[in-house]
Design an enzyme around this catalytic site. Structure first.
Site, mmCIF file in Angstrom:
data_model
loop_
_atom_site.group_PDB
_atom_site.id
_atom_site.type_symbol
_atom_site.label_atom_id
_atom_site.label_comp_id
_atom_site.label_asym_id
_atom_site.label_seq_id
_atom_site.Cartn_x
_atom_site.Cartn_y
_atom_site.Cartn_z
ATOM 1 N N GLN A 190 37.918 39.459 36.057
ATOM 2 C CA GLN A 190 37.029 39.938 35.889
ATOM 3 C C GLN A 190 35.549 39.546 36.067
ATOM 4 O O GLN A 190 35.939 38.516 36.491
ATOM 5 C CB GLN A 190 36.925 41.678 35.573
ATOM 6 C CG GLN A 190 38.188 42.574 36.780
ATOM 7 C CD GLN A 190 39.921 41.599 35.447
ATOM 8 O OE1 GLN A 190 39.854 41.867 34.420
ATOM 9 N NE2 GLN A 190 40.986 41.589 36.936
ATOM 10 N N LYS A 215 36.064 31.858 39.630
ATOM 11 C CA LYS A 215 36.206 31.509 38.473
ATOM 12 C C LYS A 215 37.439 30.274 38.967
ATOM 13 O O LYS A 215 38.459 29.530 38.034
ATOM 14 C CB LYS A 215 37.266 32.510 37.784
ATOM 15 C CG LYS A 215 36.327 33.111 36.821
ATOM 16 C CD LYS A 215 36.845 34.405 36.143
ATOM 17 C CE LYS A 215 37.494 35.495 36.225
ATOM 18 N NZ LYS A 215 36.663 36.153 37.838
ATOM 19 N N GLY A 216 38.388 30.786 39.952
ATOM 20 C CA GLY A 216 39.572 29.958 40.211
ATOM 21 C C GLY A 216 39.765 28.638 40.031
ATOM 22 O O GLY A 216 40.192 27.405 39.992
ATOM 23 N N THR A 243 42.357 49.017 41.154
ATOM 24 C CA THR A 243 42.916 48.294 41.908
ATOM 25 C C THR A 243 44.140 48.962 42.168
ATOM 26 O O THR A 243 45.381 48.440 42.413
ATOM 27 C CB THR A 243 43.330 46.527 41.256
ATOM 28 O OG1 THR A 243 43.307 46.791 40.278
ATOM 29 C CG2 THR A 243 41.927 46.488 41.346
ATOM 30 N N ALA A 289 43.126 41.471 38.486
ATOM 31 C CA ALA A 289 42.508 40.371 39.231
ATOM 32 C C ALA A 289 44.014 39.468 40.258
ATOM 33 O O ALA A 289 44.664 39.392 40.379
ATOM 34 C CB ALA A 289 42.464 38.842 38.147
ATOM 35 N N GLY A 290 43.266 38.634 40.882
ATOM 36 C CA GLY A 290 43.865 38.084 41.780
ATOM 37 C C GLY A 290 42.799 36.518 42.088
ATOM 38 O O GLY A 290 41.628 36.605 42.693
ATOM 39 N N HIS A 291 42.797 35.414 42.016
ATOM 40 C CA HIS A 291 42.508 33.798 41.803
ATOM 41 C C HIS A 291 43.605 33.032 43.019
ATOM 42 O O HIS A 291 44.499 33.026 42.918
ATOM 43 C CB HIS A 291 42.568 33.376 40.071
ATOM 44 C CG HIS A 291 42.994 34.161 38.660
ATOM 45 N ND1 HIS A 291 42.265 33.535 37.766
ATOM 46 C CD2 HIS A 291 41.788 35.040 39.088
ATOM 47 C CE1 HIS A 291 41.628 33.956 36.794
ATOM 48 N NE2 HIS A 291 40.843 35.107 37.402
ATOM 49 N N THR A 292 42.013 33.126 43.547
ATOM 50 C CA THR A 292 42.287 31.957 44.499
ATOM 51 C C THR A 292 42.121 31.043 44.945
ATOM 52 O O THR A 292 40.833 29.943 44.053
ATOM 53 C CB THR A 292 41.526 32.409 45.665
ATOM 54 O OG1 THR A 292 42.183 33.604 46.106
ATOM 55 C CG2 THR A 292 42.164 31.647 47.121
ATOM 56 N N PRO A 312 37.365 45.612 51.781
ATOM 57 C CA PRO A 312 36.530 44.646 51.843
ATOM 58 C C PRO A 312 35.471 44.925 50.856
ATOM 59 O O PRO A 312 35.418 45.854 49.672
ATOM 60 C CB PRO A 312 35.996 45.407 53.010
ATOM 61 C CG PRO A 312 36.189 47.083 53.084
ATOM 62 C CD PRO A 312 37.804 46.798 52.252
ATOM 63 N N ALA A 360 41.170 40.302 46.857
ATOM 64 C CA ALA A 360 42.938 38.944 46.717
ATOM 65 C C ALA A 360 43.945 39.814 46.318
ATOM 66 O O ALA A 360 45.060 39.152 46.532
ATOM 67 C CB ALA A 360 41.950 37.621 45.752
ATOM 68 N N ASP A 419 35.404 37.492 41.265
ATOM 69 C CA ASP A 419 35.357 37.305 42.140
ATOM 70 C C ASP A 419 34.755 35.940 42.565
ATOM 71 O O ASP A 419 33.805 36.251 43.882
ATOM 72 C CB ASP A 419 35.455 38.218 43.665
ATOM 73 C CG ASP A 419 36.141 39.010 43.597
ATOM 74 O OD1 ASP A 419 37.585 39.389 43.032
ATOM 75 O OD2 ASP A 419 35.789 40.621 43.447
ATOM 76 N N LYS A 464 29.239 29.801 46.723
ATOM 77 C CA LYS A 464 28.810 30.845 48.208
ATOM 78 C C LYS A 464 28.002 30.404 48.848
ATOM 79 O O LYS A 464 26.843 31.063 48.984
ATOM 80 C CB LYS A 464 29.301 31.795 48.443
ATOM 81 C CG LYS A 464 30.831 32.007 47.846
ATOM 82 C CD LYS A 464 31.281 32.937 48.721
ATOM 83 C CE LYS A 464 33.259 32.787 48.569
ATOM 84 N NZ LYS A 464 33.767 34.052 49.347
ATOM 85 N N THR A 522 43.823 43.354 46.550
ATOM 86 C CA THR A 522 43.506 44.790 47.187
ATOM 87 C C THR A 522 43.507 44.598 49.056
ATOM 88 O O THR A 522 43.918 45.956 49.844
ATOM 89 C CB THR A 522 43.180 45.653 47.185
ATOM 90 O OG1 THR A 522 41.430 45.568 46.724
ATOM 91 C CG2 THR A 522 43.900 46.496 45.543
HETATM 92 P P1 IMP Z 1 40.977 48.468 37.304
HETATM 93 O O1 IMP Z 1 40.448 47.098 36.589
HETATM 94 O O2 IMP Z 1 42.379 48.370 38.329
HETATM 95 O O3 IMP Z 1 41.170 49.529 36.251
HETATM 96 O O4 IMP Z 1 39.542 48.823 38.611
HETATM 97 C C1 IMP Z 1 38.924 49.222 37.043
HETATM 98 C C2 IMP Z 1 37.311 48.418 38.058
HETATM 99 O O5 IMP Z 1 36.916 46.897 38.169
HETATM 100 C C3 IMP Z 1 37.520 48.386 39.940
HETATM 101 O O6 IMP Z 1 35.882 48.979 40.611
HETATM 102 C C4 IMP Z 1 38.286 47.458 40.541
HETATM 103 O O7 IMP Z 1 37.539 47.207 42.472
HETATM 104 C C5 IMP Z 1 37.536 46.605 39.679
HETATM 105 N N1 IMP Z 1 38.092 44.813 39.797
HETATM 106 C C6 IMP Z 1 39.665 44.801 38.786
HETATM 107 N N2 IMP Z 1 40.115 44.239 38.438
HETATM 108 C C7 IMP Z 1 38.829 42.821 40.039
HETATM 109 C C8 IMP Z 1 39.248 42.321 40.179
HETATM 110 O O8 IMP Z 1 39.683 40.664 39.854
HETATM 111 N N3 IMP Z 1 38.393 41.391 40.989
HETATM 112 C C9 IMP Z 1 37.228 41.867 41.162
HETATM 113 N N4 IMP Z 1 36.884 43.610 41.279
HETATM 114 C C10 IMP Z 1 37.961 43.781 40.125
HETATM 115 MG MG MG Z 2 39.465 37.252 41.734
#
Ligand code: IMP
Ligand code: MG
Length: 332
Positions: A177, A16-17, A124, A41-44, A254, A249, A13, A281, A251
Site C-alpha cells: 500500500q 514498489k515491486g 479490496t 496488495a498486488g505486486h507486479t 479502474p 493488480a 501502485d 511512469k 481487483t
Molecule cells: P483494504 O486494504 O482492502 O482494507 O482497502 C482499504 C483501501 O486501501 C481501499 O481504498 C483499497 O482500494 C486500498 N488498497 C488496499 N491495498 C491496496 C494496494 O495494494 N494498492 C492500492 N490500493 C490498495
Molecule cells: Mg500494488
C-alpha cells in the site's frame, strides 16, 4: 545488521515491486521481508521477461533470497498456498525460501465474509480490516496456530538475531500500500488497516539503527482505488488511466487518477525519512504531452518533461534525496 526499506509515498501502485526487484538484483540481501498488509496488495514484477503478480510473497524468491511474510502482515492461507503453486508451476523454486513469521496474523473465512460487506471504504474485500481488528482486540489467530503452515513458520528473533545463519543480516523490507493509505497518516477513514511507513518496517523485529537506505517510490501523477471521489473532472485523467494501464493488480478496478500532490509527497518524504526517490511512469505524461502538478491549491502546468523534473528536483533540494525519474517499462 543492515536494512533497506522500500516505501510507497502515495496510494499504492507506484512501482514498489519494480524497485524491490532492482534492489534484489543489485544487492546481496540475506532476507526480503514484507512488513505490512495482506493479499490486498498486488505486486507486479517482470522477471526475466515474464510477468508475475504476487500478493503475499516477497520478491526475494525470484533471486533465491529467503523471503519472509513478517509479523506486521496478515495472511490468507489458501491464497498463500496457491501463490506458491503458481510460482512453482512457472519454474520459480520456493522450497526452503518462503517463510511466515510465527506471530503474523491469519485472515479467516469469517474475515473475508465481513470485508465482503464493506460499502463505505471500497476495500479490496480481502479480509484485511477484520483480520487487523481481531489482532488488536486480541481475538486473532496467528500463523503458529495453523497446522498446515508448520513447514513455513519462522521465529523472527531467532532468525534475525539470536541464531542467524548469516554473518551479517542484510534485509530488504518490501512495503505494501502507501502513505496516503496508512492507518495513521493516510486520509482516514479511506485507508487500509496497517502501517505503511518506515515505522511499520521497524515493528517487524529490527532496531531502527539498522536502517540504511529508505527508497521512496512515487508516480509523476497519482492514482487511488477506493470509494472516495479522487479523480479530477478533466477527461485527460481517463487518458492517463488508459496509457498508464491504471487498473488494479488485485481487483482489476479502474484506478482514479489525478495530478501529483506535491504537499503530500513532501510530507511522505519527511515522515519516512526518504533518501532515495524513484518517480515512475514519467513516460505516461510524456506520451500525453501534459505535465501538471498541484503545489498547495495551485495547479502548475509545465510545457515539457524536463521542466517538471527540474522543478521537482529544485523543490526537494533541502530534503537531500537522490532522485530518479523512470518510465513504466524502464529499468532503474
Ligand atoms: P483494504 O486494504 O482492502 O482494507 O482497502 C482499504 C483501501 O486501501 C481501499 O481504498 C483499497 O482500494 C486500498 N488498497 C488496499 N491495498 C491496496 C494496494 O495494494 N494498492 C492500492 N490500493 C490498495
Ligand atoms: Mg500494488
Amino acid at each position: 545488521m543492515i536494512a533497506d526499506v522500500v516505501v510507497d509515498l502515495q496510494y499504492g501502485d507506484c512501482g514498489k515491486g519494480k524497485v524491490s526487484h532492482h534492489l534484489c538484483r543489485t544487492n546481496d540481501y540475506t532476507h526480503v521481508i514484507r512488513y505490512n498488509g495482506g493479499c490486498n496488495a498486488g505486486h507486479t514484477i517482470y522477471h526475466e521477461g515474464e510477468k508475475f503478480v504476487t500478493h503475499h510473497i516477497p520478491c526475494g524468491v525470484f533471486f533465491g533470497v529467503k523471503s519472509i511474510i513478517g509479523p506486521g502482515c496478515v495472511v490468507n492461507v489458501k491464497q498463500f498456498m496457491s501463490e506458491i503453486e503458481e510460482l512453482n508451476s512457472k519454474g520459480i523454486k520456493t522450497e526452503g525460501m518462503i517463510y511466515i513469521a510465527s506471530n503474523a496474523h491469519i485472515i479467516t473465512d469469517f474475515h473475508l465474509a465481513q470485508d465482503g460487506q464493506d460499502e463505505i471504504i471500497g476495500t479490496t474485500k480481502r479480509g484485511n480490516g477484520p483480520a487487523y481488528r481481531d489482532k488488536y482486540s486480541r481475538k486473532g489467530m496467528r500463523a503458529l496456530d495453523m497446522p498446515e503452515l508448520t513447514d513455513y513458520i519462522i521465529d523472527m528473533y531467532n532468525e534475525l538475531h539470536e541464531n542467524s545463519e548469516f554473518e551479517e543480516v542484510k534485509i530488504l523490507f518490501e512495503g505494501a500500500q502507501g502513505f496516503g493509505l496508512d492507518i495513521d497518516w493516510g486520509d482516514y477513514p479511506y485507508v487500509t488497516s496497517s502501517h505503511c511507513t518506515v515505522g511499520g518496517a521497524i515493528l517487524n523485529g529490527v532496531p531502527p539503527k539498522a536502517i540504511r537506505d529508505i527508497w521512496g517510490v512515487a508516480k509523476v501523477y497519482e492514482t487511488y482505488v477506493g470509494s472516495k471521489l479522487f479523480e479530477g473532472v478533466d477527461p485527460i485523467f481517463a487518458k492517463i488511466r488508459e496509457v498508464g494501464e491504471e487498473f488494479g493488480a488485485t481487483t482489476g478496478r479502474p484506478r482514479q487518477v489525478n495530478w501529483l500532490d506535491f504537499d503530500l509527497l513532501k510530507m511522505a518524504i519527511n515522515i519516512n525519512g526518504v533518501n532515495k526517490l524513484v518517480f515512475n511512469k514519467m513516460d505516461v505524461l510524456d506520451e500525453i504531452k501534459t505535465w501538471n502538478l498541484y503545489n498547495g491549491i495551485n495547479m502548475f502546468e509545465f510545457t515539457k518533461s524536463e521542466d517538471m523534473q527540474y522543478w521537482i528536483t529544485e523543490m526537494l533540494k533541502d530534503t537531500d534525496v537522490d532522485i530518479v525519474f523512470s518510465g513504466n517499462k524502464d529499468r532503474i
